[in-house]
Design an enzyme around this catalytic site. Structure first.
Site, PDB file in Angstrom:
ATOM      1  N   ARG A 153     -11.581  -9.099   9.167  1.00 59.65           N
ATOM      2  CA  ARG A 153     -10.826 -10.280   8.748  1.00 59.65           C
ATOM      3  C   ARG A 153     -10.324 -11.062   9.958  1.00 59.65           C
ATOM      4  O   ARG A 153     -10.383 -12.292   9.993  1.00 59.65           O
ATOM      5  CB  ARG A 153      -9.647  -9.851   7.874  1.00 59.65           C
ATOM      6  N   ASP A 155      -9.702  -4.823   8.318  1.00 64.15           N
ATOM      7  CA  ASP A 155      -8.711  -5.742   8.883  1.00 64.15           C
ATOM      8  C   ASP A 155      -9.251  -6.404  10.149  1.00 64.15           C
ATOM      9  O   ASP A 155      -9.036  -7.603  10.381  1.00 64.15           O
ATOM     10  CB  ASP A 155      -7.426  -4.989   9.221  1.00 64.15           C
ATOM     11  N   ARG A 191       0.826  -1.203   0.000  1.00 65.52           N
ATOM     12  CA  ARG A 191       0.000   0.000   0.000  1.00 65.52           C
ATOM     13  C   ARG A 191       0.862   1.256   0.000  1.00 65.52           C
ATOM     14  O   ARG A 191       0.512   2.270  -0.585  1.00 65.52           O
ATOM     15  CB  ARG A 191      -0.941  -0.016   1.208  1.00 65.52           C
ATOM     16  N   HIS A 246      -2.960   0.511   8.483  1.00 64.22           N
ATOM     17  CA  HIS A 246      -3.707  -0.397   7.606  1.00 64.22           C
ATOM     18  C   HIS A 246      -2.692  -0.907   6.587  1.00 64.22           C
ATOM     19  O   HIS A 246      -2.552  -0.366   5.493  1.00 64.22           O
ATOM     20  CB  HIS A 246      -4.852   0.334   6.915  1.00 64.22           C
TER      21      HIS A 246
END
Length: 316
Positions: free
Chosen positions: A155, A152, A92, A179
């Site tokens: 998850r 997240d 990212r 993140h």
């Protein structure tokens, strides 16, 4: 709120994430007026039309799409999904420079048209982008924040529930920090049905240290796995984003691990990263101070330094 009490949601970017977020918000009945804005006029109008054709099957809403930013005027919530695409093998943070350059062009016209809106950043790297856009926009930190680790944490809860054979809604656990690759599962305050997660192994023989390490690794690599297989993550972030929007428009005071500006959270200053935060119609509110173990607190400070390093490279 907009005239006649109709909540207006503007989604910037009609790609996989933006269109999935619009779909999730519409079927959840989050807003009565949803507009999509994208520089690709043919695509954005087609996405809006495709959604509108399903109007019979979801709560009543007005749906529009345009390549003219004027369509966003008077929005209550503006969600930024536009940005450079994350390709297989890229982190990212690799996206940061191109994305921040795009934000310098995109954000000012949106703020001018909806100065009182709550701005939600979804574009990755979300922590870097959120901080940069705070500086670009001049908006207060409660009014602009990122989706952070809401996905997240979902998850994490999914994998814990799967490992323990319980419903995911009975799992309470957060991913905090960046993140991205330095994110931290906060095991010390996690619980399953009121049972502290670190006692779960003693009671059931499940979820020992090696299992927790494996889950943490799978959470960090989840996006890479999806991107490698299908090119983008979109459904889950669409659902996660719609929950954040719902907390704002319905003034829910919901606790969510969004990425917002920290100023003294366990000694962490001047960086946007995720901690559990109260979200309501005013945007980002109180940051909750979870009880942390020494290793978790140190990891949070390390994560903050990683984000700051990227911001320094970008001139912030």
């Amino acid at each position: 709120m907009t005239a006649r009490g109709v909540n207006k949601l503007a989604i910037i970017g009609a790609g996989a994430v933006g269109s999935s977020l619009a779909y999730a918000a519409l079927i959840r009945g989050v807003a009565r007026h949803v507009v999509l804005y994208d520089v690709n006029g043919a695509k954005v109008r087609a996405e809006a039309l495709d959604l509108a054709h399903g109007s019979q099957f979801m709560p009543q809403a007005r749906i529009e799409g345009s390549d003219d930013p004027e369509i966003t005027r008077g929005s209550d919530v503006v969600v930024i999904t536009a940005g450079a695409k994350q390709n297989p093998g890229e982190t990212r943070m690799d996206l940061a420079e191109a994305t921040v350059g795009l934000m310098r062009k995109v954000i000012p016209p949106l703020v001018e048209r909806s100065p009182d809106a709550i701005f939600l950043m979804v574009t990755n790297p979300v922590d870097v982008t959120t901080y940069a856009v705070l500086k670009i926009s001049g908006l207060p930190s409660n009014q602009l924040f990122g989706s952070g680790t809401v996905l997240d944490s979902s998850r994490l809860r999914f994998l814990v529930a799967e490992a323990c054979g319980v419903a995911v809604r009975n799992v309470h656990a957060y991913i905090c920090g960046e993140h991205g690759d330095s994110e931290i599962p906060i095991w010390s305050s996690a619980s399953i049905g009121g049972v502290p997660l670190l006692q779960w192994e003693k009671q059931t023989g499940k979820l020992g240290e090696s299992a927790r390490d494996d889950i943490a690794d799978r959470v960090v690599n989840a996006a890479y796995e999806v991107i490698a297989g299908k090119g983008a993550t979109n459904y889950a972030i669409g659902l996660a984003g719609s929950q954040i929007i719902e907390a704002i428009l319905r003034d829910e005071h919901r606790v969510l691990p969004i990425s917002s500006l920290l100023d003294g959270w366990y000694g962490i200053h001047d960086v946007c990263m995720s901690v559990p935060t109260v979200v309501d119609h005013n945007g980002a509110g109180q940051h909750l101070r979870l009880p942390l173990q020494d290793g978790e607190l140190g990891a949070m400070h390390d994560s903050a330094q990683i984000i700051r390093g990227t911001l320094r490279n970008l001139g912030f």
